[in-house]
Scaffold this active site. Sequence first.
Site: not given
Length: 779
Positions: A425-426, A504, A585, A633, A727
């Site tokens: 994942s980013p 991304q 964002y 996303r 993680r």
Amino acid sequence: MTAVPPGARHATTNGHAPPKTSHPHRIAILGGGPGGLCTAALLKRLDPTRDITVWERNPETETFGFGVVLSDETLGGIEHADPQVHEALEQHFVRWDTIDIVHRGTHQTSSGHRFAALARSRLLAVLHARCRALGVDLRFRAEAPPAAALARSHDLVVAADGVHSATRDTYAATFRPRITEHRCRYIWLATDFPFDAFRFEFAETEHGVMQLHGYPYAPDASTVIVEMRDEVWRAAGFDGLDVAESTARCAGIFANALRGRPLRSDNSAWTTFRTVVNDRWSHGNTVLLGDAAHTAHFSIGSGTRLAVEDALALAASLAEQPTTERALAAYEAERRPVVASVQRAARASLEWFESPARHLGRPPRQFAFDLLTRSRRVTHANLRLRDPRLTESVEREFGCPPGTPPMFTPFRLRGLTLRNRVVVSPMDMYSAADGVPGDFHLVHLGARALGGAALVMTEMVCVSPEGRITPGCTGLYTARQTEAWRRITDFVHAHAPGTALGVQLGHSGRKGSTRLMWEGMDEPLPEGNWPLVAASALPYTPHSQIPRALSRAQLTDIREQFTAAASRAARAGFDLLELHCAHGYLLSGFLSPLTNHRTDAYGGTLAKRLRFPLEVFDAVREVWPEERPMTVRVSATDWAEGGTSADDAVEIARAFAAHGADAIDVSTGQVTADERPESGRSYQTPYAERIRHEARVPVIAVGAISSWDDVNSLVLAGRADLCALARPHLYDPHWTLHAAAEQGYDGPGAVWPLPYRAGSRRPPTGRTDAPRPRLTLGR
């Protein structure tokens, strides 16, 4: 013998006498259900001199529901705490280990599950007899005095007065209850023959889907719960029927499951399930227990179990702690995390049954697997142990080659074939200088590419200096940055062939110009701030910088910044491009009604809020190479009242898919600072699953997916096409390769780099050749 809840630590074990404590002597228990009665019996056993009274408003022989299912863990706790009760119950249990799932004319049977059930009336009778034998004062058809009065006249008040607890209402300011009413109607019924298994059956009627949950509780009887969404219930006319008419109607609908036999009722009415959560469980010397404190949906059979386990823990805490106050605190500390875990599982199960139409179209065996793993407590690995025959048949239908776990099957996005279902994942690293990725990024991304994941995503790469989140964020707005990214993609393609590298692209919007994460997440820079822009002039937090609402000319400029960055990304050699429209964002700020207050063509309805993000997507898609996939996303919910809803998320995903998105990366939240997320294992997956089903677009699931077992389960059940983990890949860059090794898989879905091949088996951790004992002598 003292009360010993499963897994708890107790000072009264090993034959030692319990410590001297200030035990409450005069105890009032409100509610004569299993939880209240168990509490009374256990506390009386611990101290026979106690004066314990149980108030129950209903007659002794009257009860709600028919059968009760108890787990082996709960029975073990009862056996430890009161062997006499356990022995009495054992005489009445019906046991079985199969689940039958019937839908669309198919019948799947899964074995290896363990159930024990008995009549609720029998359970209560055993507990009544035990309480009387111990000297507990049982008062039936008796309204208890007000909780406040009891608290003054008693040392301890146990409120086991159910989901509609009057005690909880009395002290609502302290307990701070949150009660959620759900979307299905259900009714408790029974039939006079035993099912062979726990049975789930689905009837697709002209009004909608109706479902039956059935299980035996006696040699000649079964519980039957009929459930359906409220709108189906109303469309079918159940709202105009009395109990007898409803019962007969249900028997007709499920005549096949009932073998043509009738159903009977104990005058229970149609109701909706209510999830009860309390911020606190005690007030002074008054404590909540069972449904008064918490509820969990009946589809995981948890209500009586949780109440009995509460009783065990409360009795043990009172025996162990020096004061009642400390005992109540210890009880809550012990039980709260257990209950929270059960409630998360119950919520997942409840939501599955609230939307059965989302699942019914799956192949029969996959449908059965999906149902069995719905709560996330039963997983692919767990079901493989319980029922290898069913699990292997689901894998074959899914397309798993022999010996290949579902996570190591390939998946195609446009011209890109991913060799497995794992995505790194980013993750923002905040380690760039002037937007340029350096050696850190080469090692970070290169290590994870070598680690076996099919797709490794960059952090959010910003399209302009003003679009950065922090001064440490990477960019793609200069030639130098492009060259630096090319260095990384060249390394990945040369040394980790078969691994795709995705970029991304995003713009921070109102969440920019902040400190590095470890210096103060979302905190404005102490100096050197740059101006912010957003859909509307709304700060992220009260002390954040206020952004400027974008003009039409600025919208055009930003769209061109995205296309320029996308062209650089193509030249840098990225295999996939993801447009970041989540987490508050810039583009996400246009989508959410909480952050978009515009009155022009880019604000208002969802279609208008979608306009600018879609314009950016179209512009990027036009310059991005045709054969390379694009994903988007999204935040599928804002976790805040009035924000993006799950319905909105489906429409957002559908719109991007119509414009050419190859997959939707489904995240949630981080749009507003005052969000209240409902976190937990795989907690965002239901949003991904709904989008996959309703928008008919591949999805990437993210959010607390932490084990390879989770990935296998989600993919095989049809809830997600790809799983993105963050993680776990920070903890172990070779997470995917280690997942393959732990499952004994060595195939094209997980290719070890040749220099690392010698490490493809777990190294021994200690001596294993010590001689075994040849003889054991009894005492």
